[in-house]
Design a protein around this motif. Structure first.
Motif, mmCIF file in Angstrom:
data_model
loop_
_atom_site.group_PDB
_atom_site.id
_atom_site.type_symbol
_atom_site.label_atom_id
_atom_site.label_comp_id
_atom_site.label_asym_id
_atom_site.label_seq_id
_atom_site.Cartn_x
_atom_site.Cartn_y
_atom_site.Cartn_z
ATOM 1 N N SER A 1 0.836 -1.202 0.000
ATOM 2 C CA SER A 1 0.000 0.000 0.000
ATOM 3 C C SER A 1 0.869 1.250 0.000
ATOM 4 C CB SER A 1 -0.930 0.030 1.221
ATOM 5 O OG SER A 1 -1.893 -0.994 1.162
ATOM 6 N N LEU A 2 0.326 2.305 -0.602
ATOM 7 C CA LEU A 2 0.920 3.633 -0.528
ATOM 8 C C LEU A 2 0.183 4.413 0.554
ATOM 9 C CD1 LEU A 2 2.645 6.035 -1.700
ATOM 10 C CD2 LEU A 2 0.630 6.547 -3.121
ATOM 11 N N TYR A 3 0.940 4.996 1.463
ATOM 12 C CA TYR A 3 0.366 5.812 2.529
ATOM 13 C C TYR A 3 0.707 7.276 2.249
ATOM 14 C CZ TYR A 3 -0.098 1.350 4.944
ATOM 15 O OH TYR A 3 -0.438 0.058 5.276
ATOM 16 N N TYR A 4 -0.314 8.118 2.258
ATOM 17 C CA TYR A 4 -0.060 9.532 1.988
ATOM 18 C C TYR A 4 -1.125 10.404 2.639
ATOM 19 C CZ TYR A 4 -3.646 9.500 -1.795
ATOM 20 O OH TYR A 4 -4.810 9.408 -2.525
ATOM 21 N N ARG B 1 -3.876 13.348 2.324
ATOM 22 C CA ARG B 1 -4.739 13.980 1.325
ATOM 23 C C ARG B 1 -4.530 15.491 1.343
ATOM 24 N NH1 ARG B 1 -10.134 15.877 1.035
ATOM 25 N NH2 ARG B 1 -10.519 15.311 3.204
ATOM 26 N N ARG B 2 -4.567 16.094 0.178
ATOM 27 C CA ARG B 2 -4.273 17.522 0.025
ATOM 28 C C ARG B 2 -5.203 18.376 0.879
ATOM 29 N NH1 ARG B 2 -5.996 21.601 -3.777
ATOM 30 N NH2 ARG B 2 -4.381 23.188 -4.050
ATOM 31 N N ARG B 3 -4.605 19.387 1.535
ATOM 32 C CA ARG B 3 -5.315 20.385 2.338
ATOM 33 C C ARG B 3 -6.154 19.754 3.454
ATOM 34 N NH1 ARG B 3 -5.759 25.681 0.766
ATOM 35 N NH2 ARG B 3 -4.743 26.262 -1.199
ATOM 36 N N SER B 4 -5.657 18.710 4.081
ATOM 37 C CA SER B 4 -6.398 18.087 5.163
ATOM 38 C C SER B 4 -5.441 17.310 6.052
ATOM 39 C CB SER B 4 -7.471 17.139 4.603
ATOM 40 O OG SER B 4 -6.873 15.946 4.129
ATOM 41 N N ARG B 5 -5.933 16.853 7.214
ATOM 42 C CA ARG B 5 -5.174 15.968 8.096
ATOM 43 C C ARG B 5 -5.581 14.508 7.876
ATOM 44 N NH1 ARG B 5 -8.302 18.998 11.768
ATOM 45 N NH2 ARG B 5 -6.407 20.078 12.460
ATOM 46 N N THR B 6 -6.216 14.240 6.741
ATOM 47 C CA THR B 6 -6.680 12.889 6.435
ATOM 48 C C THR B 6 -5.541 12.017 5.917
ATOM 49 O OG1 THR B 6 -8.881 13.747 5.882
ATOM 50 C CG2 THR B 6 -8.330 11.526 5.109
ATOM 51 N N LEU B 7 -5.374 10.842 6.528
ATOM 52 C CA LEU B 7 -4.400 9.853 6.081
ATOM 53 C C LEU B 7 -5.103 8.864 5.164
ATOM 54 C CD1 LEU B 7 -2.663 9.091 9.518
ATOM 55 C CD2 LEU B 7 -2.235 10.982 7.920
ATOM 56 N N ILE B 8 -4.444 8.462 4.085
ATOM 57 C CA ILE B 8 -5.047 7.552 3.105
ATOM 58 C C ILE B 8 -4.123 6.356 2.891
ATOM 59 C CG2 ILE B 8 -5.645 7.280 0.650
ATOM 60 C CD1 ILE B 8 -6.762 10.063 0.666
ATOM 61 N N ARG B 9 -4.736 5.173 2.868
ATOM 62 C CA ARG B 9 -4.010 3.958 2.462
ATOM 63 C C ARG B 9 -4.539 3.540 1.100
ATOM 64 N NH1 ARG B 9 -4.291 -1.833 2.838
ATOM 65 N NH2 ARG B 9 -6.224 -1.849 4.059
ATOM 66 N N TYR B 10 -3.683 3.598 0.111
ATOM 67 C CA TYR B 10 -4.050 3.258 -1.262
ATOM 68 C C TYR B 10 -3.490 1.880 -1.588
ATOM 69 C CZ TYR B 10 -4.166 3.520 -6.398
ATOM 70 O OH TYR B 10 -4.371 3.267 -7.732
ATOM 71 N N ASP B 11 -4.369 0.928 -1.873
ATOM 72 C CA ASP B 11 -3.959 -0.444 -2.165
ATOM 73 C C ASP B 11 -3.488 -0.553 -3.617
ATOM 74 O OD1 ASP B 11 -3.952 -3.394 -1.374
ATOM 75 O OD2 ASP B 11 -5.230 -3.420 -3.161
ATOM 76 N N ALA C 1 -2.687 -3.250 -5.407
ATOM 77 C CA ALA C 1 -3.240 -4.364 -6.175
ATOM 78 C C ALA C 1 -4.614 -4.013 -6.758
ATOM 79 C CB ALA C 1 -3.323 -5.612 -5.310
ATOM 80 N N SER C 2 -5.494 -3.453 -5.931
ATOM 81 C CA SER C 2 -6.846 -3.120 -6.394
ATOM 82 C C SER C 2 -6.929 -1.728 -6.989
ATOM 83 C CB SER C 2 -7.837 -3.227 -5.232
ATOM 84 O OG SER C 2 -7.529 -2.280 -4.227
ATOM 85 N N GLU C 3 -5.856 -0.941 -6.808
ATOM 86 C CA GLU C 3 -5.803 0.440 -7.300
ATOM 87 C C GLU C 3 -6.985 1.255 -6.778
ATOM 88 O OE1 GLU C 3 -5.221 0.597 -11.509
ATOM 89 O OE2 GLU C 3 -3.542 -0.842 -11.487
ATOM 90 N N SER C 4 -7.179 1.173 -5.467
ATOM 91 C CA SER C 4 -8.294 1.883 -4.834
ATOM 92 C C SER C 4 -7.923 2.222 -3.395
ATOM 93 C CB SER C 4 -9.562 1.032 -4.857
ATOM 94 O OG SER C 4 -9.366 -0.156 -4.115
ATOM 95 N N VAL C 5 -8.680 3.142 -2.805
ATOM 96 C CA VAL C 5 -8.461 3.528 -1.417
ATOM 97 C C VAL C 5 -8.975 2.411 -0.505
ATOM 98 C CG1 VAL C 5 -9.080 5.176 0.389
ATOM 99 C CG2 VAL C 5 -8.573 5.987 -1.920
ATOM 100 N N ALA C 6 -8.088 1.891 0.346
ATOM 101 C CA ALA C 6 -8.450 0.798 1.248
ATOM 102 C C ALA C 6 -8.809 1.297 2.641
ATOM 103 C CB ALA C 6 -7.297 -0.208 1.344
ATOM 104 N N ALA C 7 -8.303 2.452 3.040
ATOM 105 C CA ALA C 7 -8.620 2.995 4.369
ATOM 106 C C ALA C 7 -8.316 4.484 4.375
ATOM 107 C CB ALA C 7 -7.813 2.277 5.449
ATOM 108 N N ARG C 8 -9.011 5.192 5.254
ATOM 109 C CA ARG C 8 -8.755 6.606 5.465
ATOM 110 C C ARG C 8 -9.112 6.952 6.903
ATOM 111 N NH1 ARG C 8 -10.808 10.393 2.042
ATOM 112 N NH2 ARG C 8 -11.048 8.928 0.322
ATOM 113 N N ARG C 9 -8.363 7.907 7.466
ATOM 114 C CA ARG C 9 -8.621 8.309 8.851
ATOM 115 C C ARG C 9 -7.966 9.674 9.091
ATOM 116 N NH1 ARG C 9 -9.929 5.410 13.575
ATOM 117 N NH2 ARG C 9 -9.738 3.464 12.392
ATOM 118 N N ASP C 10 -8.666 10.536 9.828
ATOM 119 C CA ASP C 10 -8.073 11.808 10.226
ATOM 120 C C ASP C 10 -7.079 11.580 11.355
ATOM 121 O OD1 ASP C 10 -9.506 13.167 8.364
ATOM 122 O OD2 ASP C 10 -10.862 14.168 9.767
ATOM 123 N N LEU C 11 -5.921 12.231 11.253
ATOM 124 C CA LEU C 11 -4.918 12.160 12.309
ATOM 125 C C LEU C 11 -5.300 13.202 13.368
ATOM 126 C CD1 LEU C 11 -2.256 10.900 13.242
ATOM 127 C CD2 LEU C 11 -1.055 12.680 11.950
#
Length: 461
Positions: free
Chosen positions: A289-292, A294-304, A306-316
Motif C-alpha cells: 500500500s501507498l500511505y499519503y 490527502r491535500r489540504r487536510s489531516r486525512t491519512l489515506i491507504r491506497y492499495d 493491487a486493487s488500485e483503490s483507497v483501502a482505508a482513510r482516517r483523520d490524524l
C-alpha cells in the motif's frame, strides 16, 4: 339649403347698398370671371363724407392679420426651441429625441465590448505564439539528444500510460550519470566488535556520501519522494521502486519501476493515478500500500496497489496541516510517514504540543494510532526527519552542503539526545529523507536529484 339662404341675404344686402349709393349719385356694379373662371360681382360706392381713405395699415383687418402672424411666430419659436406646445406632434418629437439618445448609448456599449473582446483575442494569440516558440525549443532540444537504448524485452511496457520506453520528465542516461555513479563512497566494513553494523538494529553511527541515481528534467521534479516497499505484495516484486513528483496543486501520478536500473534510465513500467490528490513529500510504501496525506487536510489515506483503490482513510487527531507545522524548507510537509524495522510511523505536530514533533505508530491496516510520543524539538526548526529501528532522527539543514543529523529520540526509552553525525546536501535543496530498510540506506530527493546514502548502525562507543 343654408347656402341658398345666405346667398339670398347677400343679394338683398348688396341691392340695398346699390340703391342707397345710386340715391347719392355715385355707385357702380359690374360682374366678371376671376382667374379661376368663377363668376364674381363687385360694386363701388363713393364716400359721401371722406375725400380719401385713411392708411390701410391701420385698418381692423390689418390688425387682425398682424395678430395672427404674431401667434404664428410664437408657435414656430416654441417648436424650434424643443418646447412641446402641448400637442401630439411635440410629444412625438421629444420621444424620437430620447430614443435616439438611447440608441447612441447602446452603440457605445457595444463598441466598448467589442474592443475588450479584441484585446482578449490578441492576448490569446500572443500566449499561443509563446507556447509554440517553447514547443519549438523543446523539439530542438529533444532532437539533439542521443536516442535511448530500448529496455530489455522482459520489462513490460503496455501499462505504463506513456509511449513505450519513455518518461517525459526525466533525462535519458548520459555521461553525467556515469560520473555520479563513480562517486560512491567507501563505507567501513562491519567489525567483529560491532555485529549490529549490518545484521540488525543499532544507533546511527555515520551517513555515507550521496549517490545520484537520476535527475528530473522539469520543474515538477524539483521536489518529490521515491520509495521501496520492504514487504511487497503481489503483483509487485521486492525490487519494485516508486516515484512521485510533488510540485503542483494536483499531485496524483505514481510511477513504478521494475528495479533501480529502470529508474535510472527513466523507463516506468507502471503509472497509477491516485483517486485523491496528495500533499507534501511525506508518502511511504508498506505491505502493498501507498500511505499519503490527502491535500489540504489531516486525512491519512491507504491506497492499495493491487486493487488500485483507497483501502482505508482516517483523520490524524489534532495534526497540523497545509503549512501549520512543516519542516523548515516548507512544502506543506506537516505530516510525514516513515517505515522502519518496527512498522509504520507518522511524524507531525499539534497545537497542544506547541509545534514540537509528535511521533505516532500506526496500525498499517486501519491507520489507527497505536502509541504516541511528544519530543522536545520543534518541527519547524529541522529540515527533515526519518525513523531507524524505532529511533527518530532529524537533519539540521536542507541547503547547507555540510550539515548534520543533529537529534535522536528513542521510543523504547522516551529519551532524546543531541547528535553531530555529518550529512551532505550535495545539491543544496533536500526536500525528502527516508530510511529504506530493504537496502539499509537513506533515500533522499535533493533539488531535482534522486539520491541515496549508505548508513552504518551500531553501538555508540
Amino acid at each position: 339649403m343654408i347656402y341658398l339662404k345666405m346667398w339670398s341675404l347677400a343679394v338683398v344686402w348688396i341691392s340695398s347698398l346699390l340703391v342707397s349709393a345710386q340715391a347719392q349719385g355715385t355707385a357702380s356694379l359690374w360682374k366678371g370671371n376671376d382667374r379661376s373662371g368663377r363668376c364674381q360681382y363687385s360694386f363701388t360706392v363713393d364716400s359721401p363724407k371722406e375725400a380719401s381713405c385713411p392708411s390701410a395699415s391701420t385698418g381692423p383687418e390689418m390688425e387682425a392679420l398682424k395678430a395672427r402672424l404674431g401667434l404664428l411666430e410664437v408657435l414656430v419659436a416654441r417648436l424650434a426651441g424643443g418646447e412641446a406646445p402641448g400637442t401630439v406632434a411635440g410629444a412625438g418629437l421629444q420621444e424620437a429625441h430620447s430614443q435616439a439618445m438611447r440608441d447612441k448609448a447602446q452603440l457605445q456599449r457595444e463598441k466598448t465590448q467589442l474592443q475588450r473582446e479584441k484585446d482578449r483575442l490578441a492576448q490569446q494569440v500572443e500566449d499561443l505564439q509563446k507556447r509554440v516558440a517553447e514547443f519549438q525549443k523543446e523539439a530542438e532540444r529533444l532532437r539533439s539528444r542521443p536516442c535511448p537504448q530500448a529496455p530489455p524485452p522482459s520489462v513490460p511496457q503496455h501499462d505504463s500510460g506513456l509511449r513505450p520506453g519513455a518518461d517525459p520528465s526525466w533525462h535519458y542516461g548520459g555521461p553525467a550519470y556515469q560520473e555520479l555513479k563513480a562517486e560512491v563512497a567507501e563505507v567501513p566494513a562491519p567489525s567483529p566488535e560491532n555485529p549490529e553494523d549490518n545484521t540488525g538494529c543499532g544507533e546511527l553511527l555515520s551517513v555515507g556520501e550521496p549517490v545520484s541515481h537520476r535527475k528530473a528534467d522539469s520543474i515538477a521534479g524539483k521536489y518529490g519522494v521515491w520509495m521501496q516497499d520492504p514487504e511487497p505484495e503481489a503483483p509487485y516484486g521486492p525490487g519494485m521502486l516508486w516515484r512521485i513528483d510533488t510540485v503542483g496543486s494536483e499531485v496524483r501520478q505514481l510511477f513504478g519501476y521494475e528495479d533501480m536500473q529502470q529508474l535510472s534510465r527513466g523507463f516506468p513500467t507502471k503509472v497509477l493515478l491516485l483517486p485523491e490528490a496528495m500533499e507534501s513529500t511525506g508518502a511511504a510504501m508498506y505491505r502493498g500500500s501507498l500511505y499519503y496525506q490527502r491535500r489540504r487536510s489531516r486525512t491519512l489515506i491507504r491506497y492499495d496497489l493491487a486493487s488500485e483503490s483507497v483501502a482505508a482513510r482516517r483523520d490524524l487527531p489534532h495534526a497540523g496541516f497545509h503549512g501549520q507545522f512543516p519542516y523548515s524548507w516548507g512544502g506543506y510537509t506537516d505530516i510525514d510517514f516513515a517505515v522502519d524495522e518496527e512498522g509504520l510511523w507518522v511524524i507531525y505536530s499539534t497545537n497542544k504540543a506547541k509545534g514540537a514533533i509528535v511521533l505516532s505508530q500506526l496500525d498499517p491496516h486501519s491507520l489507527e494510532v497505536l502509541r504516541s510520543w511528544e519530543t522536545n524539538i520543534r518541527k519547524t526548526t529541522v529540515a527533515n526527519a526519518f525513523m531507524i529501528c524505532g529511533r527518530l532522527y532529524t537533519v539540521a539543514s536542507y541547503t547547507s552542503p555540510n550539515t548534520t543529523v543533529n537529534y535522536s529520540f528513542d521510543t523504547s526509552t522516551s529519551q532524546s539526545k543531541a547528535m553531530t553525525v555529518p550529512f551532505k546536501n550535495r545539491y543544496r535543496y533536500n526536500s525528502m529523507v527516508d530510511y529504506n530498510l530493504v537496502q539499509r540506506k537513506l533515500f533522499a530527493w535533493d533539488n531535482y536529484h534522486i539520491v541515496s546514502y549508505d548508513v552504518r548502525l551500531g553501538k555508540q562507543q
